[in-house]
Design an enzyme around this catalytic site. Structure first.
Site, PDB file in Angstrom:
ATOM      1  N   GLU A   1       0.789  -1.340   0.016  1.00 57.03           N
ATOM      2  CA  GLU A   1       0.054  -0.134   0.012  1.00 57.03           C
ATOM      3  C   GLU A   1       0.817   1.340  -0.061  1.00 57.03           C
ATOM      4  OE1 GLU A   1      -3.017   0.027  -0.534  1.00 57.03           O
ATOM      5  OE2 GLU A   1      -3.745  -2.073   0.159  1.00 57.03           O
TER       6      GLU A   1
ATOM      7  N   GLU B   1     -12.276  -0.174 -10.152  1.00 62.74           N
ATOM      8  CA  GLU B   1     -11.691  -1.394 -11.078  1.00 62.74           C
ATOM      9  C   GLU B   1     -12.766  -1.065 -12.163  1.00 62.74           C
ATOM     10  OE1 GLU B   1     -12.118  -1.870  -7.816  1.00 62.74           O
ATOM     11  OE2 GLU B   1      -9.840  -2.048  -7.471  1.00 62.74           O
TER      12      GLU B   1
ATOM     13  N   ASP C   1      -4.314  -9.608  -8.142  1.00 67.83           N
ATOM     14  CA  ASP C   1      -4.659  -8.770  -8.955  1.00 67.83           C
ATOM     15  C   ASP C   1      -3.542  -8.023  -9.800  1.00 67.83           C
ATOM     16  OD1 ASP C   1      -4.260  -7.468  -6.852  1.00 67.83           O
ATOM     17  OD2 ASP C   1      -6.484  -6.463  -6.813  1.00 67.83           O
TER      18      ASP C   1
ATOM     19  N   ARG D   1       0.444   3.532  -3.042  1.00 70.53           N
ATOM     20  CA  ARG D   1      -0.495   5.033  -2.888  1.00 70.53           C
ATOM     21  C   ARG D   1       0.598   6.270  -2.707  1.00 70.53           C
ATOM     22  NH1 ARG D   1      -5.972   3.561   0.092  1.00 70.53           N
ATOM     23  NH2 ARG D   1      -5.735   1.099  -0.252  1.00 70.53           N
TER      24      ARG D   1
ATOM     25  N   THR E   1      -1.099   0.955 -10.432  1.00 69.81           N
ATOM     26  CA  THR E   1      -2.361   0.318  -9.922  1.00 69.81           C
ATOM     27  C   THR E   1      -3.398   1.050  -9.201  1.00 69.81           C
ATOM     28  OG1 THR E   1      -3.412  -1.780  -9.086  1.00 69.81           O
ATOM     29  CG2 THR E   1      -1.332  -0.654  -7.832  1.00 69.81           C
TER      30      THR E   1
HETATM   31  C1  DMJ Z   1      -6.654   0.078  -4.930  1.00 68.54           C
HETATM   32  O1  DMJ Z   1      -5.417   0.325  -3.893  1.00 68.54           O
HETATM   33  C2  DMJ Z   1      -5.445  -0.367  -6.010  1.00 68.54           C
HETATM   34  O2  DMJ Z   1      -6.342  -0.227  -7.376  1.00 68.54           O
HETATM   35  C3  DMJ Z   1      -5.108  -1.765  -5.671  1.00 68.54           C
HETATM   36  O3  DMJ Z   1      -4.575  -2.379  -6.766  1.00 68.54           O
HETATM   37  C4  DMJ Z   1      -6.558  -2.822  -5.521  1.00 68.54           C
HETATM   38  N1  DMJ Z   1      -7.231  -2.014  -4.432  1.00 68.54           N
HETATM   39  C5  DMJ Z   1      -7.752  -0.720  -4.275  1.00 68.54           C
HETATM   40  C6  DMJ Z   1      -8.918  -0.295  -5.155  1.00 68.54           C
HETATM   41  O4  DMJ Z   1      -9.900  -1.125  -5.154  1.00 68.54           O
END
Ligand code: DMJ
Length: 587
Positions: A197, A492, A332, A201, A578
């Site tokens: 995370e 998503e 994912d 982020r 992501t």
């Molecule tokens: C986000 O932090 C990112 O997209 C991650 O890859 C998956 N979870 C969350 C959004 O749902």
């Protein structure tokens, strides 16, 4: 000599005392002046405050770049050299329509952008009011809170930077950037942080904001954090753990995990590659390259060759613990990062194409399914497979909101590697998620649900009896259950809709995005901002007082970009991590 000295001292004692007092006072005054000069000239009070590229910059209290490694690396694998390849275009060849119809369309899009921006501003202002120091706003109670594993470093602040820039909110951007460059990564109540995370982020947020604004102070803050996160690789196997424990890292005690989510320990390749590109320091790239080599080594040795299991044992570097396979939760972005890392490396490292093609062949044969629906909709979902030692692979026809990024990923892979069938698959998966939104009373798809399936990916007849017997008739036809009916403000589905719009140029996707935005706004809006909801099946909705940073970083950003000019964050110039942070692709 000695006697004389004593006599002299006795005779001159009062005078000596005065001189000593005078000297002491002088020393005190001199010291004070010195401190004042340092304060004024060097800005060393507080110790690490600095003026850097127009920002008042606070350097972190602990410099991880100087940390002695317990498992040093003798030689770094360098970034691939050479002229970046000219890769196939990702974006559709858009043209400007100046006809009256085109002008009218632009007016519609402009008003949609304004609505998305206003939802963003409402959320941002309420967050700002509770204070940038918090990770998140609680959108019902109006309190601030820190998310577990996020360090209390202002996750929403850092995650929102790129959106502020993209939406043209420059004053707000500079206010937020000024706060972001004062973050001290050594100041946290937590003893560890969530490696994944914090990478996607915070590090992604700073790098994305730098790549858009070119504000060097943001890059400097990213490097500080990158040096801290780099410590995660200082384990006996050089593989990162799920948690980066600060004390363990300082004392060479870290080990990788025995059962860590595969996405968490593999999804740093974009951020770390970009750091190496921007700093010229190969250590970051070397770290992620080691993980990629393990993916390569394991790819065809798993119980579902081509894919990797949901959990990794990076402590013992062994595979035999897990036989579950998914593109959804926990795995994912391992897959998402394959074509994206290929793109950020300018196509100069072929391993990412090999890993992508190999895994997606397996996904297509084993995980994709076509749901049975009354209208025989031409849509696909990606489910979960468990490989039994006795009977082989078993597909569970489960849909997950988290797996809705797969449509966009297939599209991107299809474009970059010139596989037109993948773009078609991507379209069908994207439309599947939109179907899941449209089916529910709130207009939003549940977090996790099960569906009735066709035997193959070809159309099949609707079986009303089966649905009546086995299904939940409180749910729309096609759904077997809604195992987790929450909506957590996730991006998503709109992410894939955005990517598909940019890749195909089909304005239908803009209509889908608009429908989804209105549904989300209706179902989640509070007095202060927007909130996760307990169930997409109930109207009115029950708000659960949570607004994760990806609402501002991703969901609203993707929606805004869908209604914007295709030149804004052009996918032939940027690749999105992501968390939707745009990183510059090499030219
Ligand atoms: C986000 O932090 C990112 O997209 C991650 O890859 C998956 N979870 C969350 C959004 O749902």
């Amino acid at each position: 000599m000695l006697v004389e000295n004593v006599e002299w001292q006795i005779r001159h004692q009062p005078h000596n005392a005065m001189i000593a007092l005078f000297r002491r006072k002088t020393r005190v005054v001199a010291s004070l002046i010195l401190v004042l000069i340092l304060y004024l000239l060097v800005g060393l009070i507080p110790e690490h405050r600095d003026t850097l590229f127009g920002f008042t910059y606070v350097r972190s209290g602990y410099d991880w770049s100087k940390q002695k490694l317990a498992y040093p690396v003798s030689e770094y694998t360098p970034l691939p050299t050479g002229v970046p390849r000219s890769l196939p275009k990702v974006q559709y060849a858009f043209t400007t329509d100046t006809s009256p119809k085109g002008v009218a369309r632009e007016e519609v899009l402009s008003s949609r952008r304004a609505e998305v921006k206003s939802a963003f501003m409402k959320s941002w202002t309420s967050y700002k009011n509770v204070g940038f120091g918090y990770d998140e706003l609680m959108p019902v109670s109006g309190k601030g809170r820190d998310a577990p594993g996020f360090g209390g470093w202002g996750a929403t602040l850092v995650d929102s930077l790129s959106t502020l820039w993209i939406m043209g909110l420059k004053d707000e951007f500079y206010e937020a950037a000024a706060a972001a460059v004062t973050i001290d990564w050594s100041e946290t109540r937590d003893s560890s942080c969530n490696f994944f995370e914090t990478t996607i982020r915070h590090l992604g947020g700073l790098l994305g904001a730098y790549d858009l604004s070119l504000e060097t102070a943001l890059l400097e803050k990213a490097i500080e954090l990158g040096d801290m996160l780099y410590m995660a690789y200082d384990t006996p196997t050089h593989m990162p753990p799920f948690w980066l424990d600060f004390d363990d890292a300082k004392h060479g005690r870290q080990v990788a995990g025995y059962h860590d989510p595969s996405a968490s320990v593999t999804s740093s390749s974009l951020e770390f590659t970009r750091l190496s590109q921007l700093t010229g320091n190969n250590k970051y790239y070397d770290a992620i390259n080691r993980v990629t080599l393990v993916l390569d080594e394991w790819q065809n040795k798993t119980t579902l060759p081509g894919m990797w299991p949901t959990f990794f044992d990076f402590a013992q570097m062994q595979l035999d613990g897990d036989s579950s396979f998914t593109l959804g939760a926990l795995a994912d972005s391992l897959y998402e990062y394959l074509p994206k890392t290929y793109a950020i490396l300018g196509g100069l490292e072929p391993i990412y194409e090999k890993l992508y093609r190999g895994s997606m062949d397996t996904v297509t044969k084993n995980l994709l399914f076509r749901p049975m629906t009354p209208n025989k909709d031409d849509i696909l979902f990606s489910g979960n497979v468990y490989v039994s030692p006795d009977t082989g692979p078993h597909l569970t026809a489960e849909g997950q909101h988290l797996a809705c990024f797969v449509g966009g990923m297939f599209g991107l892979g299809g474009k970059l590697f010139n596989i037109p069938e993948h773009v078609q698959i991507g379209e069908k998966i994207t439309r599947g998620c939109v179907w899941g939104y449209d089916a529910m009373p709130t207009g939003i798809m549940p977090e996790i649900f099960n569906l009735f399936t066709c035997e193959s990916l070809e159309p099949c007849e609707w079986d009303e009896d089966q649905w009546q017997d086995e299904g939940n008739t409180q749910l729309p036809r096609g759904f077997r259950n809604a195992r987790d009916s929450r909506y957590l403000l996730r991006p998503e589905a709109v992410e894939s809709v955005f990517l598909m719009y940019r890749m195909t140029g089909n304005p239908e996707y803009q209509e889908m995005a608009w429908r989804m935005f209105q549904a989300i706004r209706n179902a989640t809006e509070t007095d202060l901002a927007f909130s996760s909801i307990q169930s997409v099946r109930d109207v009115p909705t029950d708000k659960t007082d949570s607004m994760e940073s990806f609402w501002l970083a991703e969901t609203l950003r993707y929606l805004y970009l869908t209604f914007s000019s295709p030149d804004l964050v052009n996918l032939d110039e940027y690749v999105l991590n992501t968390e939707a942070h745009p990183l510059k692709r090499p030219r």
